[in-house]
Design a protein around this motif. Structure first.
Motif, PDB file in Angstrom:
ATOM      1  N   ILE A  67       0.832  -1.202   0.000  1.00 43.84           N
ATOM      2  CA  ILE A  67       0.000   0.000   0.000  1.00 43.84           C
ATOM      3  C   ILE A  67       0.870   1.257   0.000  1.00 43.84           C
ATOM      4  O   ILE A  67       0.620   2.199  -0.769  1.00 43.84           O
ATOM      5  N   GLU A  68       1.877   1.291   0.852  1.00 47.50           N
ATOM      6  CA  GLU A  68       2.758   2.461   0.933  1.00 47.50           C
ATOM      7  C   GLU A  68       3.493   2.686  -0.381  1.00 47.50           C
ATOM      8  O   GLU A  68       3.649   3.828  -0.836  1.00 47.50           O
ATOM      9  N   ARG A  69       3.947   1.597  -1.001  1.00 44.68           N
ATOM     10  CA  ARG A  69       4.631   1.702  -2.282  1.00 44.68           C
ATOM     11  C   ARG A  69       3.677   2.225  -3.351  1.00 44.68           C
ATOM     12  O   ARG A  69       4.041   3.086  -4.164  1.00 44.68           O
ATOM     13  N   GLY A  70       2.439   1.722  -3.330  1.00 45.89           N
ATOM     14  CA  GLY A  70       1.450   2.181  -4.297  1.00 45.89           C
ATOM     15  C   GLY A  70       1.114   3.647  -4.128  1.00 45.89           C
ATOM     16  O   GLY A  70       0.996   4.391  -5.112  1.00 45.89           O
ATOM     17  N   LEU A  71       0.974   4.091  -2.879  1.00 48.53           N
ATOM     18  CA  LEU A  71       0.663   5.506  -2.626  1.00 48.53           C
ATOM     19  C   LEU A  71       1.818   6.405  -3.066  1.00 48.53           C
ATOM     20  O   LEU A  71       1.592   7.504  -3.589  1.00 48.53           O
ATOM     21  N   GLU A  72       3.040   5.924  -2.870  1.00 50.64           N
ATOM     22  CA  GLU A  72       4.208   6.706  -3.291  1.00 50.64           C
ATOM     23  C   GLU A  72       4.230   6.851  -4.814  1.00 50.64           C
ATOM     24  O   GLU A  72       4.534   7.926  -5.347  1.00 50.64           O
ATOM     25  N   GLU A  73       3.895   5.785  -5.513  1.00 47.01           N
ATOM     26  CA  GLU A  73       3.873   5.832  -6.979  1.00 47.01           C
ATOM     27  C   GLU A  73       2.713   6.682  -7.485  1.00 47.01           C
ATOM     28  O   GLU A  73       2.859   7.419  -8.470  1.00 47.01           O
ATOM     29  N   LEU A  74       1.557   6.573  -6.815  1.00 47.82           N
ATOM     30  CA  LEU A  74       0.411   7.393  -7.220  1.00 47.82           C
ATOM     31  C   LEU A  74       0.673   8.875  -6.976  1.00 47.82           C
ATOM     32  O   LEU A  74       0.130   9.735  -7.689  1.00 47.82           O
ATOM     33  N   ARG A  75       1.494   9.198  -5.991  1.00 46.47           N
ATOM     34  CA  ARG A  75       1.823  10.594  -5.710  1.00 46.47           C
ATOM     35  C   ARG A  75       2.544  11.237  -6.892  1.00 46.47           C
ATOM     36  O   ARG A  75       2.422  12.442  -7.125  1.00 46.47           O
ATOM     37  N   GLU A  76       3.292  10.429  -7.638  1.00 44.15           N
ATOM     38  CA  GLU A  76       3.999  10.952  -8.806  1.00 44.15           C
ATOM     39  C   GLU A  76       3.017  11.418  -9.881  1.00 44.15           C
ATOM     40  O   GLU A  76       3.301  12.355 -10.623  1.00 44.15           O
ATOM     41  N   PHE A  77       1.864  10.763  -9.949  1.00 46.88           N
ATOM     42  CA  PHE A  77       0.855  11.173 -10.932  1.00 46.88           C
ATOM     43  C   PHE A  77       0.136  12.460 -10.501  1.00 46.88           C
ATOM     44  O   PHE A  77      -0.368  13.196 -11.326  1.00 46.88           O
TER      45      PHE A  77
END
Length: 204
Positions: free
Chosen positions: A189-199
């Motif tokens: 989840i944390e990794r996904g949120l970090e990647e979504l933050r880039e968008f």
């Protein structure tokens, strides 16, 4: 004319490349979103499963044992009360998870929820140890010390201690497996949120 046609072709190619890039970004974002959502749903499922199992023990299993064995009412009340208190962190986690809205919240808001969730999980370990230890000690003192149905024999005490250690070992093994699986899902989840933050911040 040929130069104008060439420019038009290049412009169309640029437009197609831009459209393809946008589509690819959307696909990548959707994949990340789905992976994050799957990890979140797995954590929800794990918490609900644990809650249901504990409720079954509190409402069905232990009352059945109480009705069919010479357990003192005081001992029953102590264990039931402690098990109910032990539900507090589970309920807090589920309430916090209910606020986790991937579609409606920004990634930094979701990251804050995850951080609060991890704090509850950290405190829950100590909470659970204290509750379990207090429950076992109180129950055995109440039963072995004050229940006239039991005689204080060394063999009986050793049997109780042995069963307790086996119970702790099984619970520890299951708990360790759940903790590791839970940690992997949180990392996902944390990794996904970090990647979504880039968008959300494409300029960075």
């Amino acid at each position: 004319m040929e130069l104008e046609a060439l420019k038009a072709s290049w412009n169309k190619l640029d437009e197609r490349l831009a459209e393809t890039e946008i589509v690819n970004l959307r696909v990548v974002k959707e994949v990340i979103h789905q992976k994050t959502k799957s990890a979140y749903e797995a954590i929800i499922g794990q918490n609900l499963y644990t809650l249901v199992v504990n409720l079954l023990i509190i409402c069905v299993v232990f009352p059945h044992v109480y009705m069919n064995t010479p357990i003192r009412t005081v001992s029953f009340a102590i264990v039931e009360g402690l098990m109910v208190i032990g539900l507090i962190p589970m309920i807090r986690k589920l309430l916090l998870l209910s606020k986790f809205d991937l579609a409606g919240k920004k990634s930094y808001e979701l990251s804050s929820l995850v951080l609060n969730y991890k704090k509850i999980c950290h405190n829950e370990k100590l909470w659970t140890i204290v509750i379990v230890a207090t429950g076992f000690i109180s129950f055995y003192i109440s039963e072995l010390g004050f229940n006239p149905c039991y005689q204080f024999e060394v063999s009986r005490v050793l049997l109780v201690i042995g069963l307790t250690l086996i119970t702790f070992a099984i619970a520890f093994g299951i708990g360790l497996w759940q903790i590791r699986r839970h940690a992997q899902q949180l990392q996902e989840i944390e990794r996904g949120l970090e990647e979504l933050r880039e968008f959300e911040h494409p300029s960075r």
